[in-house]
Design a protein around this motif. Structure first.
Motif, PDB file in Angstrom:
ATOM      1  N   ILE A 170       0.852  -1.184   0.000  1.00  0.00           N
ATOM      2  CA  ILE A 170       0.000   0.000   0.000  1.00  0.00           C
ATOM      3  C   ILE A 170       0.893   1.241   0.000  1.00  0.00           C
ATOM      4  N   PRO A 171       0.929   2.001  -1.112  1.00  0.00           N
ATOM      5  CA  PRO A 171       1.787   3.199  -1.179  1.00  0.00           C
ATOM      6  C   PRO A 171       1.480   4.178  -0.048  1.00  0.00           C
ATOM      7  N   GLY A 172       2.538   4.648   0.608  1.00  0.00           N
ATOM      8  CA  GLY A 172       2.383   5.606   1.689  1.00  0.00           C
ATOM      9  C   GLY A 172       2.011   5.002   3.022  1.00  0.00           C
ATOM     10  N   GLU A 173       1.705   3.706   3.046  1.00  0.00           N
ATOM     11  CA  GLU A 173       1.295   3.044   4.289  1.00  0.00           C
ATOM     12  C   GLU A 173       2.171   1.844   4.612  1.00  0.00           C
ATOM     13  N   THR A 174       2.375   0.949   3.646  1.00  0.00           N
ATOM     14  CA  THR A 174       3.174  -0.254   3.901  1.00  0.00           C
ATOM     15  C   THR A 174       4.181  -0.541   2.790  1.00  0.00           C
ATOM     16  N   GLN A 175       4.234   0.292   1.772  1.00  0.00           N
ATOM     17  CA  GLN A 175       5.158   0.038   0.658  1.00  0.00           C
ATOM     18  C   GLN A 175       6.563   0.538   1.009  1.00  0.00           C
ATOM     19  N   VAL A 176       7.409  -0.393   1.433  1.00  0.00           N
ATOM     20  CA  VAL A 176       8.796  -0.058   1.748  1.00  0.00           C
ATOM     21  C   VAL A 176       9.665  -0.346   0.526  1.00  0.00           C
ATOM     22  N   LEU A 177      10.955  -0.050   0.620  1.00  0.00           N
ATOM     23  CA  LEU A 177      11.835  -0.144  -0.541  1.00  0.00           C
ATOM     24  C   LEU A 177      11.911  -1.551  -1.136  1.00  0.00           C
TER      25      LEU A 177
END
Length: 231
Positions: free
Chosen positions: A168-175
């Motif tokens: 989830i972009p901005g919530e759980t999207q890490v590198l």
């Protein structure tokens, strides 16, 4: 991209700070605990070192789901689910990175000369004062190494994050998740940039930890735990 980087480092920083708070007393207790069950306890705590991340992530997904007791409690408390949330990532990261904080601290506390505490006690120091004024300064290297390893390991998380956090972009999207997404989309140029950045970051962290630890294995965290060694 910037939001993903900031989220990744935010997760790593929060996880590393919380791990130090949790693991320092735990490592001290284990270092001074003599019981036949000690090896069993240490084995349980070290499981994330050898357990496939997806296996750990699967069981955490079940534990964090709204159908579980923990998930229901969190939902009632916050009004949001624990899975697919930043808070869930933090909790999962604490479990996944715990051995990387525990091992150097445990090794440092085990090799600390306990006579310093005996002398401090004879001088009227309380047990808490002895820990704060004697143990922590002497074990500065293991503490820094534990923080560094936890931070770097959390930045590189993939399996556990994917299982309990999704993408989830901005919530759980890490590198690591964003990198996987770029490879799936055949965006190899962006994937190269992300991969190179993570590679350079990991190398720099390890190089600094080895340098700080006098060339010794950072996971041992045993440098400078005895003032006599400085002479």
């Amino acid at each position: 991209m910037l939001n993903t980087v900031l989220l990744t480092f935010k997760l790593a920083l929060v996880t590393s700070v919380l791990l130090l708070i949790i693991v320092m007393p735990l490592a001290w207790i284990l270092a001074n605990w003599q019981h036949k069950a000690k090896s069993l306890v240490l084995s349980v705590l070290a499981l994330p070192l050898v357990l496939p991340p997806t296996v750990l992530g699967f069981y955490l997904l079940i534990a964090f789901s709204p159908q579980s007791a923990l998930g229901q409690w969190w939902l009632a408390l916050t009004g949001s689910t624990l899975v697919f949330s930043f808070q869930g990532l933090v909790l999962g990261s604490l479990i996944y990175s715990l051995p990387f904080a525990l091992q150097p601290l445990y090794s440092g506390f085990v090799q600390l000369d306990k006579r310093y505490l005996e002398v401090a006690s004879s001088l009227g120091f309380s047990r808490l004062e002895g820990l704060y004024r004697i143990v922590l300064p002497l074990c500065k290297a293991p503490i820094i190494v534990a923080f560094g390893l936890s931070f770097a390991h959390t930045v590189g998380e993939f399996g556990v994050v994917l299982m309990i956090g999704g993408n989830i972009p901005g919530e759980t999207q890490v590198l690591s998740i964003a990198l996987y997404e770029q490879v799936e989309a055949l965006e190899y140029e962006r994937a190269h940039v992300m991969s190179l950045g993570l590679l350079v970051f990991s190398f720099i962290v390890l190089a600094l930890l080895y340098r700080f630890n006098g060339g010794a294995d950072p996971s041992s965290g045993t440098r400078n735990i005895d003032p006599e060694r400085k002479r």
